[in-house]
Design a protein around this motif. Sequence first.
Motif, PDB file in Angstrom:
ATOM      1  N   ASP A  64       3.679   1.396   5.153  1.00  0.00           N
ATOM      2  CA  ASP A  64       4.843   0.514   5.083  1.00  0.00           C
ATOM      3  C   ASP A  64       5.724   0.847   3.890  1.00  0.00           C
ATOM      4  OD1 ASP A  64       4.364  -1.646   7.273  1.00  0.00           O
ATOM      5  OD2 ASP A  64       2.422  -1.384   6.296  1.00  0.00           O
ATOM      6  N   VAL A  65       5.148   1.452   2.860  1.00  0.00           N
ATOM      7  CA  VAL A  65       5.918   1.887   1.697  1.00  0.00           C
ATOM      8  C   VAL A  65       5.110   2.979   0.996  1.00  0.00           C
ATOM      9  CG1 VAL A  65       4.964   0.054   0.251  1.00  0.00           C
ATOM     10  CG2 VAL A  65       7.084   1.171  -0.434  1.00  0.00           C
ATOM     11  N   LEU A  66       5.818   3.958   0.441  1.00  0.00           N
ATOM     12  CA  LEU A  66       5.192   4.999  -0.369  1.00  0.00           C
ATOM     13  C   LEU A  66       5.646   4.816  -1.808  1.00  0.00           C
ATOM     14  CD1 LEU A  66       3.661   7.694  -0.839  1.00  0.00           C
ATOM     15  CD2 LEU A  66       5.793   8.882  -0.263  1.00  0.00           C
ATOM     16  N   VAL A  67       4.689   4.714  -2.727  1.00  0.00           N
ATOM     17  CA  VAL A  67       4.975   4.717  -4.155  1.00  0.00           C
ATOM     18  C   VAL A  67       4.746   6.142  -4.641  1.00  0.00           C
ATOM     19  CG1 VAL A  67       4.418   3.738  -6.408  1.00  0.00           C
ATOM     20  CG2 VAL A  67       4.200   2.331  -4.337  1.00  0.00           C
ATOM     21  N   SER A  68       5.771   6.753  -5.212  1.00  0.00           N
ATOM     22  CA  SER A  68       5.717   8.183  -5.511  1.00  0.00           C
ATOM     23  C   SER A  68       6.435   8.481  -6.810  1.00  0.00           C
ATOM     24  CB  SER A  68       6.381   8.975  -4.363  1.00  0.00           C
ATOM     25  OG  SER A  68       6.626  10.315  -4.718  1.00  0.00           O
ATOM     26  N   ASN A  69       6.038   9.612  -7.442  1.00  0.00           N
ATOM     27  CA  ASN A  69       6.777  10.050  -8.635  1.00  0.00           C
ATOM     28  C   ASN A  69       7.997  10.873  -8.279  1.00  0.00           C
ATOM     29  OD1 ASN A  69       5.367  12.297  -7.762  1.00  0.00           O
ATOM     30  ND2 ASN A  69       4.491  12.800  -9.752  1.00  0.00           N
ATOM     31  N   GLY A  70       8.226  11.148  -7.001  1.00  0.00           N
ATOM     32  CA  GLY A  70       9.495  11.733  -6.598  1.00  0.00           C
ATOM     33  C   GLY A  70       9.493  13.218  -6.347  1.00  0.00           C
ATOM     34  N   GLY A  71       8.373  13.800  -5.939  1.00  0.00           N
ATOM     35  CA  GLY A  71       8.403  15.189  -5.507  1.00  0.00           C
ATOM     36  C   GLY A  71       9.311  15.335  -4.301  1.00  0.00           C
TER      37      GLY A  71
END
Length: 437
Positions: A331-338
């Motif tokens: 439902d949501v991805l928490v990511s450092n932004g790769g």
Amino acid sequence: MTKIIVAAAPATGHFTPVRAVAQDLVNRGHDVTLTSGSQFRAAAEATGARFVPLHGIADFAADDEEKNFPEMADIPPGPERLGFGVRNTFVRPMPDQHRTLQALLAEAGDEPVALVHELAFMGAWPVRLGAPGLSPATVIGLGVVPLSLSSEDLAPFGLGQPPDDSPEGKVRNRAANRFFREEVFATTQQYLVDVLASVGATREPPFVIDGLVTLPDRFLQLSVQGVDYPRGDLPPSVRYVGAPPPVTTRKGPLPEWWQDVLDARTVVVVSQGTAANKDFDDLVQPTLDALADLDALVVATLGRPARLDRVPANARVAEFIPFGELLPHADVLVSNGGFGGVQQALSSGVPLVLAGLTEDKMEVNARAAWTGAAIDLAVQRPARADIARAVRTVLTDPSYRYRAARLAEEYARHDPFDAIEESVLELVAASASTPGR
């Protein structure tokens, strides 16, 4: 069958999409040689392509920037750090990338060869700028980071600023881009000039950030227009072709707790990717702590063998789960932004919460937030309260999922593999009919 050299700098985020391209070209019957760092030999050979490691200092583990260049740890995220990375990871290996490419072209004799490379591979620059040597029939660049090309509609790449094409904004942008070239990147540009001269180049290079995009005959950005800022001065050689699909191959079985994912009403995934995952206190551990009381299953993918200090009851942890299998349940991805992970999430219609400032992540995250499909916390190590607030906002405000779904529709209209092969065949044919090439 066309002879094709596919090349990538030896960094996971640069090699992975290029590997997928090589695999597809092999499947289509082309004669493919893949060159990159020797640490990727097994993955490269699994495509069916011939693998040739890069020569000399070009064959290094680019993912370990702070290990390779300890002084980088003292440079804060931002333009100065970006310039340092470009000098040492992009420009420094250029002469040995050039030598690798020349050896492969010499093997081909008179047979035309297409070079398809991701933008950090600069081995084609010397001959394009007057150095002696053999030339490919065509050079096609692949964009595996946000489009970095300077524009009067945009602030310089690396600042993470939103677009502004108003008259006042254009004045700001022109001044900022000039300052960036003449001051912030002056050392990097001079280093580029010196390295090119050392291998016999005779022509003045373009500004390094721009040349990554403009020197190839065609530049195929592995993304969609909807995830990039609009600009009125995009060269016709640049085309958005969509992103490779999420990886679905896995080496072993899914985790024993996989049924928990299938049964969960809400799934939050957290990942620091496969490169910037040395310290899970940046994002993974704070996210697990922040969401410990959330009525959701939180799945952490670590990207390497490791143990976390704290795993709440609602969390599950794995070294690796293919995004192609995990994202359909997220439902949501928490990511450092790769860049690759963000593309995969948005192409799957999954909204994001983002936090990361290193490499190109400041720009990836700013663009994703600009689309309305993500929240950018705009820090390297966010507070737990901010993570919790952002995740709850994305889960409860339908606009984020709506925007992600619209972007997924845009991705679905593109096939990057078709676009790459079409460009190879078109430009090789054009080269054969052009005198002097």
